[in-house]
Design a protein around this motif. Sequence first.
Motif, mmCIF file in Angstrom:
data_model
loop_
_atom_site.group_PDB
_atom_site.id
_atom_site.type_symbol
_atom_site.label_atom_id
_atom_site.label_comp_id
_atom_site.label_asym_id
_atom_site.label_seq_id
_atom_site.Cartn_x
_atom_site.Cartn_y
_atom_site.Cartn_z
ATOM 1 N N LEU A 252 -1.883 13.681 53.761
ATOM 2 C CA LEU A 252 -3.292 14.063 54.027
ATOM 3 C C LEU A 252 -3.997 14.761 52.769
ATOM 4 O O LEU A 252 -5.009 14.686 52.608
ATOM 5 C CB LEU A 252 -3.210 14.831 55.313
ATOM 6 C CG LEU A 252 -2.942 14.335 56.754
ATOM 7 C CD1 LEU A 252 -2.415 15.236 57.741
ATOM 8 C CD2 LEU A 252 -4.196 13.367 57.073
ATOM 9 N N PHE A 253 -3.128 15.602 52.207
ATOM 10 C CA PHE A 253 -3.842 16.289 51.066
ATOM 11 C C PHE A 253 -3.975 15.338 49.854
ATOM 12 O O PHE A 253 -5.054 15.371 49.389
ATOM 13 C CB PHE A 253 -2.736 17.394 50.581
ATOM 14 C CG PHE A 253 -2.565 18.743 51.486
ATOM 15 C CD1 PHE A 253 -3.502 19.000 52.432
ATOM 16 C CD2 PHE A 253 -1.318 19.326 51.276
ATOM 17 C CE1 PHE A 253 -3.392 20.018 52.975
ATOM 18 C CE2 PHE A 253 -1.074 20.500 52.135
ATOM 19 C CZ PHE A 253 -2.200 21.145 52.902
ATOM 20 N N ARG A 254 -3.451 14.391 49.762
ATOM 21 C CA ARG A 254 -3.204 13.341 48.869
ATOM 22 C C ARG A 254 -4.654 12.582 48.999
ATOM 23 O O ARG A 254 -5.515 12.474 48.214
ATOM 24 C CB ARG A 254 -2.224 12.331 48.725
ATOM 25 C CG ARG A 254 -2.147 11.526 47.463
ATOM 26 C CD ARG A 254 -1.083 10.595 47.395
ATOM 27 N NE ARG A 254 0.253 11.501 46.960
ATOM 28 C CZ ARG A 254 1.033 11.944 47.776
ATOM 29 N NH1 ARG A 254 1.113 11.239 48.891
ATOM 30 N NH2 ARG A 254 2.079 12.564 47.219
ATOM 31 N N THR A 255 -4.723 12.147 50.371
ATOM 32 C CA THR A 255 -5.899 11.482 50.661
ATOM 33 C C THR A 255 -7.559 12.358 50.374
ATOM 34 O O THR A 255 -8.259 11.770 49.902
ATOM 35 C CB THR A 255 -5.865 11.308 52.341
ATOM 36 O OG1 THR A 255 -5.083 10.215 52.330
ATOM 37 C CG2 THR A 255 -7.208 10.551 52.742
ATOM 38 N N ALA A 256 -7.251 13.681 50.883
ATOM 39 C CA ALA A 256 -8.372 14.622 50.670
ATOM 40 C C ALA A 256 -8.493 14.933 49.162
ATOM 41 O O ALA A 256 -9.850 14.873 48.754
ATOM 42 C CB ALA A 256 -8.143 15.628 51.364
ATOM 43 N N ALA A 257 -7.693 14.988 48.474
ATOM 44 C CA ALA A 257 -7.591 15.102 46.701
ATOM 45 C C ALA A 257 -8.175 13.986 46.394
ATOM 46 O O ALA A 257 -9.071 14.091 45.199
ATOM 47 C CB ALA A 257 -6.088 15.482 46.338
ATOM 48 N N ALA A 258 -7.707 12.755 46.725
ATOM 49 C CA ALA A 258 -8.509 11.535 45.873
ATOM 50 C C ALA A 258 -9.804 11.458 46.284
ATOM 51 O O ALA A 258 -10.714 10.853 45.624
ATOM 52 C CB ALA A 258 -7.682 10.275 46.555
ATOM 53 N N ALA A 259 -10.543 12.121 47.450
ATOM 54 C CA ALA A 259 -11.710 12.166 47.899
ATOM 55 C C ALA A 259 -12.494 13.309 47.156
ATOM 56 O O ALA A 259 -13.526 13.536 47.499
ATOM 57 C CB ALA A 259 -11.835 12.141 49.386
ATOM 58 N N GLY A 260 -11.993 13.918 46.306
ATOM 59 C CA GLY A 260 -12.650 15.141 45.546
ATOM 60 C C GLY A 260 -12.276 16.332 46.256
ATOM 61 O O GLY A 260 -13.087 17.292 45.674
ATOM 62 N N SER A 261 -11.439 16.743 47.238
ATOM 63 C CA SER A 261 -11.434 17.925 47.987
ATOM 64 C C SER A 261 -10.526 18.945 46.947
ATOM 65 O O SER A 261 -9.552 18.726 46.584
ATOM 66 C CB SER A 261 -10.816 18.034 49.188
ATOM 67 O OG SER A 261 -10.213 19.197 49.592
ATOM 68 N N ALA A 262 -11.154 19.922 46.362
ATOM 69 C CA ALA A 262 -10.451 20.853 45.263
ATOM 70 C C ALA A 262 -9.252 21.328 46.094
ATOM 71 O O ALA A 262 -8.423 21.718 45.648
ATOM 72 C CB ALA A 262 -11.524 21.695 44.591
ATOM 73 N N GLU A 263 -9.760 21.948 47.436
ATOM 74 C CA GLU A 263 -8.640 22.775 48.173
ATOM 75 C C GLU A 263 -7.383 21.988 48.251
ATOM 76 O O GLU A 263 -6.331 22.390 48.120
ATOM 77 C CB GLU A 263 -9.306 23.123 49.463
ATOM 78 C CG GLU A 263 -10.270 24.110 49.578
ATOM 79 C CD GLU A 263 -11.640 23.599 49.052
ATOM 80 O OE1 GLU A 263 -11.787 22.352 49.172
ATOM 81 O OE2 GLU A 263 -12.568 24.404 49.017
ATOM 82 N N ALA A 264 -7.648 20.585 48.767
ATOM 83 C CA ALA A 264 -6.245 19.513 48.757
ATOM 84 C C ALA A 264 -5.845 19.480 47.374
ATOM 85 O O ALA A 264 -4.492 19.424 47.444
ATOM 86 C CB ALA A 264 -6.942 18.391 49.278
ATOM 87 N N GLN A 265 -6.471 19.384 46.338
ATOM 88 C CA GLN A 265 -5.951 19.207 45.046
ATOM 89 C C GLN A 265 -4.833 20.441 44.812
ATOM 90 O O GLN A 265 -3.828 20.226 44.376
ATOM 91 C CB GLN A 265 -6.707 19.100 44.175
ATOM 92 C CG GLN A 265 -7.760 17.947 43.957
ATOM 93 C CD GLN A 265 -8.985 17.901 43.351
ATOM 94 O OE1 GLN A 265 -9.196 18.708 42.719
ATOM 95 N NE2 GLN A 265 -9.942 16.681 43.368
ATOM 96 N N TYR A 266 -5.286 21.676 45.038
ATOM 97 C CA TYR A 266 -4.690 22.509 44.829
ATOM 98 C C TYR A 266 -3.300 22.688 45.754
ATOM 99 O O TYR A 266 -2.143 23.052 45.338
ATOM 100 C CB TYR A 266 -5.421 24.100 45.186
ATOM 101 C CG TYR A 266 -4.433 25.441 44.837
ATOM 102 C CD1 TYR A 266 -3.773 25.467 43.775
ATOM 103 C CD2 TYR A 266 -4.332 26.255 46.048
ATOM 104 C CE1 TYR A 266 -3.168 26.835 43.606
ATOM 105 C CE2 TYR A 266 -3.517 27.388 46.099
ATOM 106 C CZ TYR A 266 -2.898 27.416 44.669
ATOM 107 O OH TYR A 266 -2.100 28.549 44.708
#
Length: 249
Positions: free
Chosen positions: A96-110
């Motif tokens: 889920l974090f990877r999906t959100a990170a790919a969509a530009g979520s900085a919180e998920a990237q961290y």
Amino acid sequence: MTLLGELYAAGLGVPQNDQKAAEWYAFAAGRGDREAMFALAMFRLGGRAGPKDLGEAARLLAAAAKLGHAAAAYDLGLFYVEGQLFPQDLGRAAELFRTAAAAGSAEAQYALAVLHKEGRGVPQNPAEAARLLERAAVAGIVDAQVEYAIALFNGTGVTKDEARAAIWFRRAAMRGNAVAQNRLARLLSAGRGLTADPVEAVKWHLVAKAGGAGDPFMEDYAQKQTPEVRQNAEKAAQGWLEMLRQSRS
């Protein structure tokens, strides 16, 4: 419908009314709008327009995440990390974090960077952790700025670069992060990554200490400086110390 929900939720142009906001969000969510699903999930999590309902919030987040809502995927991932509503599943959280990170979520990237750094739910991968930390740091996540600076200073997953590390420590320090303020003080005391500056080193030590990041090494360093250096450092730190006092009052 979603926009009407937002107007009622914030009281923009109409009297603030959580119940009406929730009704409009529900209408829009039922017709497949991911923004309404996410907004209604936040209502259910916060107990607005009714009692808290974590199960319904999770259902709405999952629906919004399937439709590509980055924040919904990130928040749902947190449920799997916490292991309260669902059994803890760090692998699912990472997805889920990877999906959100790919969509530009900085919180998920961290969040994903931390999992890669620690090897939790995903293979330990310092290079991938550093790559994600940099993206989150550039986006303004202060904790990511600190972690990326540490990676740069140590050369963990990225080419060692003390000068770049100092830049990121300073950015996080200016945002009020006590750990970064302490690390910056140490760099300034030793002249690593930037020019040595006893006054600035002691100043940042005083600020970091007031913020909860005491350091016996820096305390000893400060005591060894001349009275003039200590006085100038204390004067330079006054503005920061006053802001800390006000924030606590």
